[in-house]
Structure formats: structure tokens, C-alpha cells
Motif scaffolding. Structure first.
Motif, PDB file in Angstrom:
ATOM      1  N   ARG A 121       1.311  54.280  65.938  1.00 31.80           N
ATOM      2  CA  ARG A 121       1.534  53.519  64.709  1.00 31.80           C
ATOM      3  C   ARG A 121       0.363  52.599  64.413  1.00 31.80           C
ATOM      4  NH1 ARG A 121       3.198  53.386  59.690  1.00 31.80           N
ATOM      5  NH2 ARG A 121       4.149  51.401  59.057  1.00 31.80           N
ATOM      6  N   SER A 122      -0.223  51.994  65.451  1.00 32.53           N
ATOM      7  CA  SER A 122      -1.388  51.134  65.235  1.00 32.53           C
ATOM      8  C   SER A 122      -2.546  51.912  64.630  1.00 32.53           C
ATOM      9  CB  SER A 122      -1.822  50.482  66.546  1.00 32.53           C
ATOM     10  OG  SER A 122      -0.862  49.546  66.994  1.00 32.53           O
ATOM     11  N   LEU A 123      -2.783  53.135  65.113  1.00 33.02           N
ATOM     12  CA  LEU A 123      -3.864  53.951  64.558  1.00 33.02           C
ATOM     13  C   LEU A 123      -3.588  54.321  63.109  1.00 33.02           C
ATOM     14  CD1 LEU A 123      -4.533  56.281  67.618  1.00 33.02           C
ATOM     15  CD2 LEU A 123      -6.018  54.465  66.755  1.00 33.02           C
ATOM     16  N   GLU A 124      -2.330  54.628  62.803  1.00 34.54           N
ATOM     17  CA  GLU A 124      -1.980  54.959  61.421  1.00 34.54           C
ATOM     18  C   GLU A 124      -2.173  53.745  60.509  1.00 34.54           C
ATOM     19  OE1 GLU A 124      -0.958  56.896  58.053  1.00 34.54           O
ATOM     20  OE2 GLU A 124      -1.388  57.766  60.027  1.00 34.54           O
ATOM     21  N   LEU A 125      -1.734  52.575  60.951  1.00 30.16           N
ATOM     22  CA  LEU A 125      -1.925  51.364  60.158  1.00 30.16           C
ATOM     23  C   LEU A 125      -3.399  51.031  59.999  1.00 30.16           C
ATOM     24  CD1 LEU A 125       0.972  49.226  61.668  1.00 30.16           C
ATOM     25  CD2 LEU A 125       0.858  50.149  59.337  1.00 30.16           C
ATOM     26  N   GLN A 126      -4.190  51.289  61.037  1.00 35.54           N
ATOM     27  CA  GLN A 126      -5.630  51.055  60.936  1.00 35.54           C
ATOM     28  C   GLN A 126      -6.247  51.926  59.838  1.00 35.54           C
ATOM     29  OE1 GLN A 126      -7.765  51.370  64.658  1.00 35.54           O
ATOM     30  NE2 GLN A 126      -9.654  51.938  63.629  1.00 35.54           N
ATOM     31  N   TRP A 131      -2.471  45.202  58.069  1.00 35.89           N
ATOM     32  CA  TRP A 131      -2.249  44.270  59.171  1.00 35.89           C
ATOM     33  C   TRP A 131      -0.746  44.047  59.281  1.00 35.89           C
ATOM     34  CZ3 TRP A 131      -5.781  41.646  62.361  1.00 35.89           C
ATOM     35  CH2 TRP A 131      -5.257  40.626  63.124  1.00 35.89           C
ATOM     36  N   GLN A 132      -0.111  44.698  60.260  1.00 37.35           N
ATOM     37  CA  GLN A 132       1.346  44.621  60.401  1.00 37.35           C
ATOM     38  C   GLN A 132       1.694  44.273  61.837  1.00 37.35           C
ATOM     39  OE1 GLN A 132       3.715  47.776  58.562  1.00 37.35           O
ATOM     40  NE2 GLN A 132       5.067  47.766  60.344  1.00 37.35           N
ATOM     41  N   HIS A 133       2.046  43.026  62.063  1.00 39.94           N
ATOM     42  CA  HIS A 133       2.347  42.572  63.415  1.00 39.94           C
ATOM     43  C   HIS A 133       3.670  43.168  63.882  1.00 39.94           C
ATOM     44  CE1 HIS A 133       3.997  39.814  66.477  1.00 39.94           C
ATOM     45  NE2 HIS A 133       2.727  39.741  66.869  1.00 39.94           N
ATOM     46  N   ARG A 134       3.676  43.633  65.138  1.00 38.56           N
ATOM     47  CA  ARG A 134       4.905  44.111  65.771  1.00 38.56           C
ATOM     48  C   ARG A 134       4.942  43.624  67.213  1.00 38.56           C
ATOM     49  NH1 ARG A 134       1.180  47.573  64.728  1.00 38.56           N
ATOM     50  NH2 ARG A 134       1.855  49.328  65.994  1.00 38.56           N
ATOM     51  N   GLU A 135       6.116  43.665  67.799  1.00 37.02           N
ATOM     52  CA  GLU A 135       6.252  43.450  69.229  1.00 37.02           C
ATOM     53  C   GLU A 135       6.264  44.801  69.929  1.00 37.02           C
ATOM     54  OE1 GLU A 135       9.828  41.219  69.624  1.00 37.02           O
ATOM     55  OE2 GLU A 135       8.863  39.312  69.106  1.00 37.02           O
TER      56      GLU A 135
END
Length: 325
Positions: A121-126, A131-135
């Protein structure tokens, strides 16, 4: 032991010849061949090196094997050559056990961390510049069930334990106090015990008993938060039932390196699922792996020529190399 005669070796390799074969070529008559030429290469040959380990051509060409005494396959899995005529013959079968243990274990640890830290998901958001903070999850303290207790499964267990996971195994029979797994459950109990684990990792050999063992019942038994990892054989899984389980949220995700049809068809529904990590049967393929496969074969070839015991002798009734062999 074949005496002083020069042995004839058939090598099934297609267009890609194995590297570093100089020592073997100096001691044998080599017949490099593709699938079409395999019957001719087998006639009068003493041994067969299945370098193209994904090929399914050996059973269809076996009628021409009038002299074969030894078959070696360049993989840990031997299902492409587990056909009745070979199984029931006195031909010795060896495999390449030990080459891929650590690299596959590293792959499994990598996807476990990728799931826990939501890296896909981080790569997709990149890519979306969002900028979408998650735990994220911890891996320490999570429970993993490694289905398959051979050398690859043990390497996986040791690496996951080092990362803080609580690891159990699953094999043909249940036992306790295993040095790598602690507790080993019986494969027949998969549905009963699967609910206790956060990661279920398939690395079992493909046999009549393990084919399709991961089916709708197995996935329904897992936690909704569990992830399934397959680095064994595609045929261990009933793929349509895995797709259904993923779509229904019966399990949280899957990392798949092997499939019942390879390459995975471009229109296969697995490609469209955002909770699936797909890799093209490469979890064990480190830089230099082809050379290492030939080293294993060349060592066994020298042993065979000298009449010494071979390494990695497969029990053809079990379909794998028993522990301690």
C-alpha cells in the motif's frame, strides 16, 4: 558404478544449456536436448539430468529410456518426474535439495514483513503522491504455521523465529520438541489447527496427499486476519477457492510465488486483488543459482562415476528425500 566405460548423459535443457559443465563434459558423452529431441537423447543413455526442471516432457519420452540408471532433477520438487514407470523402476532419483533453502526463507520473511508493515500500500500511495498515515502491525509475537518440515521449511522456521515469530510446523505426523518447530502438527489436522495462526506458509512437497490441501475448508478455518504464503507448489492450492476466500475476506491476504498454471494467465482474477502479492516462481532464485545447481549435479555425477553413495536420493514412494539422507 559403471566401470571404465564413458557414460552417456542426456541433459534436458531446451535452449539454455547449464553453465560450468566442463568437468562433466570431460568425463561423459553429453547429449544436450530440448523436449522434442528427448526420446532420441534417452536411447542408450546411462543417466538423465533434468536441468529444465519445469518441463513435463520426461514421462512422454520415457519409453525410449532403455538403459537409464540414474535421474537427477535441478530442483527440490520432483513431481515432474514422479510418474508410475519411474516410480516403480530401479532407477535412482536424486534432486537438488539444499540449494534454495535460505533464499526461500528470506523471501518468506520479506513478505511477512511487507504484509505487517503494509509496504504494498505504501508503494501504491507513493506512485499516487499521497501522504496517508497508517498504523502497522508488529511481527514479533505473531504465530506462523510452516506446512512442510523439510530443509526449506526448517530454514523458514529459523528465520521467522529470529524475527520474533512463534513458529510451529506441520508434517505427515504430529510430534513435539522439534528443534526448529517446537510442535509439529499432522497435516490431516490442518482445518482443526489453522485458526491459531497469523501466517500459514505452504512449502510441502507435492504428493497425492498434499495436492489441493489448501481448499475452501482450510481457508474458512483460518483467521480473517491471517495471511497465506505459498512457496511450495501451485497444485497444493485449489486456486478458485483461494480467490473466493480472498474476495470474501475469509483471509486477509496472500503472497504467491507458485501457481497451478505458469505463467499466470494475464486475465486471471488473482492479478486484480489488492491483497495479493504475486511473484513469478522466483522466491529461491538468487544471483548464481544456476551455477549452484550444476555444482550439486556435478558432485553427484562424480560420486556416481566412482560408485560412491549419492546425495539427495529421493524416496520414490514418498516423493521427497527423507530426513537424514
Amino acid at each position: 558404478m559403471i566401470g571404465t566405460e564413458i557414460p552417456v548423459l542426456a541433459v534436458l535443457c531446451g535452449d539454455r544449456r547449464p553453465p560450468d559443465m566442463d568437468a562433466v563434459e570431460a568425463a561423459a558423452e553429453i547429449r544436450y536436448t530440448d523436449e522434442k529431441g528427448l526420446p532420441d537423447a534417452l536411447r542408450g543413455a546411462d543417466a538423465l539430468f533434468v536441468y529444465d526442471f519445469l518441463s513435463t516432457a520426461v514421462p512422454g519420452a520415457w519409453h525410449a529410456a532403455d538403459r537409464i540408471r540414474w535421474v537427477h532433477i535441478a530442483s527440490a520438487g520432483v513431481d515432474p518426474v514422479m510418474f508410475p514407470e519411474l516410480r516403480e523402476s530401479d532407477v535412482v532419483l536424486t534432486n537438488s535439495r539444499g540449494v534454495f533453502d535460505d533464499s526461500i526463507a528470506e523471501y518468506v520473511l520479506g513478505v511477512v514483513i511487507a504484509f505487517a508493515k503494509d509496504l504494498p500500500r505504501s508503494l501504491e500511495l507513493q506512485r499516487q503522491r499521497r501522504w496517508q498515515h497508517r498504523e502497522s502491525e508488529r511481527v514479533a509475537g505473531r504465530r506462523a504455521l510452516v506446512v512442510g518440515t523439510g530443509p526449506i521449511g526448517r530454514a523458514i522456521a529459523r528465520l521467522l523465529r529470529a524475527a520474533g515469530l512463534d513458529v510451529s510446523g506441520m508434517g505427515r505426523r504430529a510430534r513435539g520438541e522439534d528443534p526448529d518447530f517446537g510442535t509439529v502438527h499432522a497435516s490431516a489436522d490442518l482445518v482443526r489447527v489453522a485458526a491459531g495462526f497469523d501466517y500459514v506458509i505452504a512449502v510441502a512437497p507435492l504428493t497425492d496427499e498434499t495436492k489441493g490441501m489448501f481448499d475452501a475448508a482450510a481457508f474458512a478455518a483460518m483467521k480473517p486476519s491471517a495471511r497465506f504464503v505459498n512457496v511450495g507448489r501451485g497444485e497444493l492450492v485449489v486456486t478458485d477457492e483461494l480467490v473466493t476466500a480472498l474476495r470474501a475476506g475469509e483471509i486477509a491476504g496472500a503472497a504467491l510465488d507458485v501457481f497451478d498454471t505458469e505463467p499466470l494467465p494475464v486475465d486471471h482474477p488473482l492479478w486484480t486483488l489488492d491483497n495479493v502479492v504475486i511473484s513469478p516462481h522466483m522466491s529461491g532464485d538468487f544471483v548464481g543459482w544456476r551455477n549452484t545447481l550444476v555444482e550439486v549435479f556435478a558432485d553427484n555425477f562424480a560420486r556416481w562415476r566412482d560408485g560412491r553413495p549419492l546425495r539427495n536420493v529421493v524416496d520414490k514412494q514418498l516423493g521427497y528425500v527423507p530426513s537424514g539422507h
